[in-house]
Design an enzyme around this catalytic site. Structure first.
Site, PDB file in Angstrom:
ATOM      1  N   ARG A   1     -14.120  -7.263   2.755  1.00 10.26           N
ATOM      2  CA  ARG A   1     -12.702  -7.101   2.423  1.00 10.26           C
ATOM      3  C   ARG A   1     -11.934  -8.361   2.824  1.00 10.26           C
ATOM      4  NH1 ARG A   1     -10.334  -2.373   2.027  1.00 10.26           N
ATOM      5  NH2 ARG A   1      -8.820  -3.641   0.914  1.00 10.26           N
TER       6      ARG A   1
ATOM      7  N   ASP B   1     -16.708   8.311  -1.708  1.00  8.97           N
ATOM      8  CA  ASP B   1     -15.425   8.151  -1.016  1.00  8.97           C
ATOM      9  C   ASP B   1     -14.988   9.553  -0.573  1.00  8.97           C
ATOM     10  OD1 ASP B   1     -12.927   7.277  -0.138  1.00  8.97           O
ATOM     11  OD2 ASP B   1     -12.087   7.001  -2.147  1.00  8.97           O
TER      12      ASP B   1
ATOM     13  N   CYS C   1     -16.206   2.939   0.766  1.00  9.00           N
ATOM     14  CA  CYS C   1     -15.065   2.065   1.066  1.00  9.00           C
ATOM     15  C   CYS C   1     -14.579   2.246   2.508  1.00  9.00           C
ATOM     16  CB  CYS C   1     -13.929   2.334   0.089  1.00  9.00           C
ATOM     17  SG  CYS C   1     -13.456   4.076   0.036  1.00  9.00           S
TER      18      CYS C   1
ATOM     19  N   ARG D   1       0.868  -1.189   0.000  1.00  3.96           N
ATOM     20  CA  ARG D   1       0.000   0.000   0.000  1.00  3.96           C
ATOM     21  C   ARG D   1       0.897   1.229   0.000  1.00  3.96           C
ATOM     22  NH1 ARG D   1      -5.132   2.212   3.312  1.00  3.96           N
ATOM     23  NH2 ARG D   1      -6.048   0.611   1.986  1.00  3.96           N
TER      24      ARG D   1
ATOM     25  N   HIS E   1      -7.295   0.751  -6.378  1.00  2.00           N
ATOM     26  CA  HIS E   1      -7.552   0.040  -5.111  1.00  2.00           C
ATOM     27  C   HIS E   1      -8.342  -1.238  -5.459  1.00  2.00           C
ATOM     28  CE1 HIS E   1      -7.863  -0.733  -0.985  1.00  2.00           C
ATOM     29  NE2 HIS E   1      -8.670   0.218  -0.586  1.00  2.00           N
TER      30      HIS E   1
ATOM     31  N   GLN F   1     -10.348  -3.508  -2.864  1.00  2.00           N
ATOM     32  CA  GLN F   1     -11.561  -2.864  -2.345  1.00  2.00           C
ATOM     33  C   GLN F   1     -12.769  -3.178  -3.229  1.00  2.00           C
ATOM     34  OE1 GLN F   1     -12.221  -0.713   0.413  1.00  2.00           O
ATOM     35  NE2 GLN F   1     -14.291  -1.147  -0.273  1.00  2.00           N
TER      36      GLN F   1
HETATM   37  N1  NVA Z   1      -9.488   7.279  -1.872  1.00  2.00           N
HETATM   38  C1  NVA Z   1      -9.168   6.936  -0.504  1.00  2.00           C
HETATM   39  C2  NVA Z   1      -9.460   5.493  -0.251  1.00  2.00           C
HETATM   40  C3  NVA Z   1      -9.179   5.025   1.142  1.00  2.00           C
HETATM   41  C4  NVA Z   1      -9.499   3.569   1.320  1.00  2.00           C
HETATM   42  C5  NVA Z   1      -7.700   7.232  -0.257  1.00  2.00           C
HETATM   43  O1  NVA Z   1      -6.868   6.907  -1.114  1.00  2.00           O
HETATM   44  O2  NVA Z   1      -7.377   7.813   0.786  1.00  2.00           O
HETATM   45  N1   CP Z   2     -11.165   0.844   2.565  1.00  5.48           N
HETATM   46  C1   CP Z   2      -9.891   0.738   2.973  1.00  5.48           C
HETATM   47  O1   CP Z   2      -9.000   0.413   2.202  1.00  5.48           O
HETATM   48  O2   CP Z   2      -9.697   1.021   4.274  1.00  5.48           O
HETATM   49  P1   CP Z   2      -8.277   1.194   4.971  1.00  5.48           P
HETATM   50  O3   CP Z   2      -7.663   2.444   4.398  1.00  5.48           O
HETATM   51  O4   CP Z   2      -8.594   1.326   6.425  1.00  5.48           O
HETATM   52  O5   CP Z   2      -7.434  -0.008   4.659  1.00  5.48           O
END
Ligand code: NVA
Ligand code: CP
Length: 314
Positions: A300, A231, A272, A109, A136, A139
């Site tokens: 998830r 989101d 998400c 990540r 992602h 997700q």
């Molecule tokens: N678009 C958000 C998703 C978090 C799961 C981010 O990248 O922060």
């Molecule tokens: N939805 C999601 O990816 O959550 P986190 O950022 O907590 O992993």
């Protein structure tokens, strides 16, 4: 579909997968969720190891990978950028080569899609994209499972994403919907439209699957949606853009008035998470009867277990 073709594969974006392969992961996820509800205990990851690399924070993704893998005898190792070199004192290529000698698979990540691609190229083991600025994918697999739990196959249903149209979740939804034949409407101000190259690739996939893809700024286009998804307005790493996003996206807040525009009382709300209540969604919607955000979070884990089982050949 021959599931052995999935053994050894990485998941960087769903662009690399066929509809049949994605369906296989969804089928396995449904099975492992049923096993979990029956409190069955399995040891399918015994003797396997998983490196969990995190440049950004996470609750769901980290916990899903750790619990899905660990509860079946696998050994997950959490490594943040405070723990390992990863591009600081050692190149991504060299880190990948070393981790590939020690681990059965790697989750990443972080910021750049190029990093997860490099890990996949040099490690020699399956690499999973647990979120980058671009995509992602794990997700949206859970999101499709959640949608299908409302009844019937996702193909032919209408999913609307309302919000930042160029973020990782919106882009990944566009890809998976185009592959699986879901009608996808992206409702976003023109300044936040996804890049034309991705839209063109998804349009090509949609022609094969029968999906209708639309990008619009008109929130009235949620009409007929089976699911409305949003989101955060500023993703991780975009904190400096927060004020500009609030200004651009305020008319795109998912509130009850917007949910009512679907015209279907059975339409569901998806997010998400994490959510900022009062910004992209109101508390009455995300905590209300149409919300499936908590099922999404649980799914998830099941979808990630399915991904691990298939790609590790367990
Ligand atoms: N678009 C958000 C998703 C978090 C799961 C981010 O990248 O922060
Ligand atoms: N939805 C999601 O990816 O959550 P986190 O950022 O907590 O992993």
């Amino acid at each position: 579909m021959d599931p052995t073709t999935l053994k050894g594969r990485s998941l960087l974006t769903w662009l690399d997968y066929t509809a049949e392969e994605i369906r296989y992961f969804l089928d396995v996820s449904k099975q492992v969720k049923a096993e979990s509800q029956r409190h069955e205990v399995h040891r399918r990851f015994e003797g396997k190891t998983l490196a969990l690399l995190f440049e950004k924070r996470s609750t769901r993704t980290r916990c899903a990978f750790e619990t899905a893998f660990g509860e079946e005898g696998g050994h997950p190792v959490f490594l943040s950028t405070a723990d390992i070199q990863l591009g600081a004192k050692e190149s991504i290529e060299d880190t990948a080569r070393v981790l590939g000698r020690m681990f059965s698979a790697i989750q990443f990540r972080g910021f750049k899609q190029a990093t997860v691609e490099t890990l996949a190229r040099y490690s020699g083991v399956p690499v999973y994209n647990g979120l980058t600025d671009a995509f992602h994918p794990t997700q949206v697999l859970a999101d499709i499972q959640t949608l299908e739990e409302q009844g019937g196959s996702a193909a032919g249903k209408k999913l609307c994403f309302v919000g930042d149209g160029r973020n990782n979740v919106a882009r990944s939804l566009m890809v998976i919907c185009a592959k699986l034949g879901l009608h996808f409407t992206l409702i976003t101000p023109p300044a936040l439209n996804p890049d034309p190259e991705l839209t063109a690739r998804c349009t090509g996939a949609a022609q094969v699957s029968g999906a209708h893809l639309r990008v619009t700024q008109d929130t009235a286009e949620v009409e007929g949606a089976h699911a409305v998804y949003t989101d955060v307005w500023a993703s991780m790493g975009e904190e400096a853009k927060k004020e500009e996003r609030l200004r651009l996206l305020r008319p795109y807040q998912v509130n009850q008035a917007l949910m009512d525009k679907t015209g279907c009382k059975d339409s569901i709300f998806l997010h998400c998470l994490p959510a900022i209540k009062g910004e992209e969604v109101t508390a009455d919607v995300i905590d209300g009867p149409q919300s499936r955000a908590w099922d999404q979070a649980e799914n998830r884990k099941h979808t990630i277990k399915a991904l691990l089982l298939a790609t590790l050949g367990c």
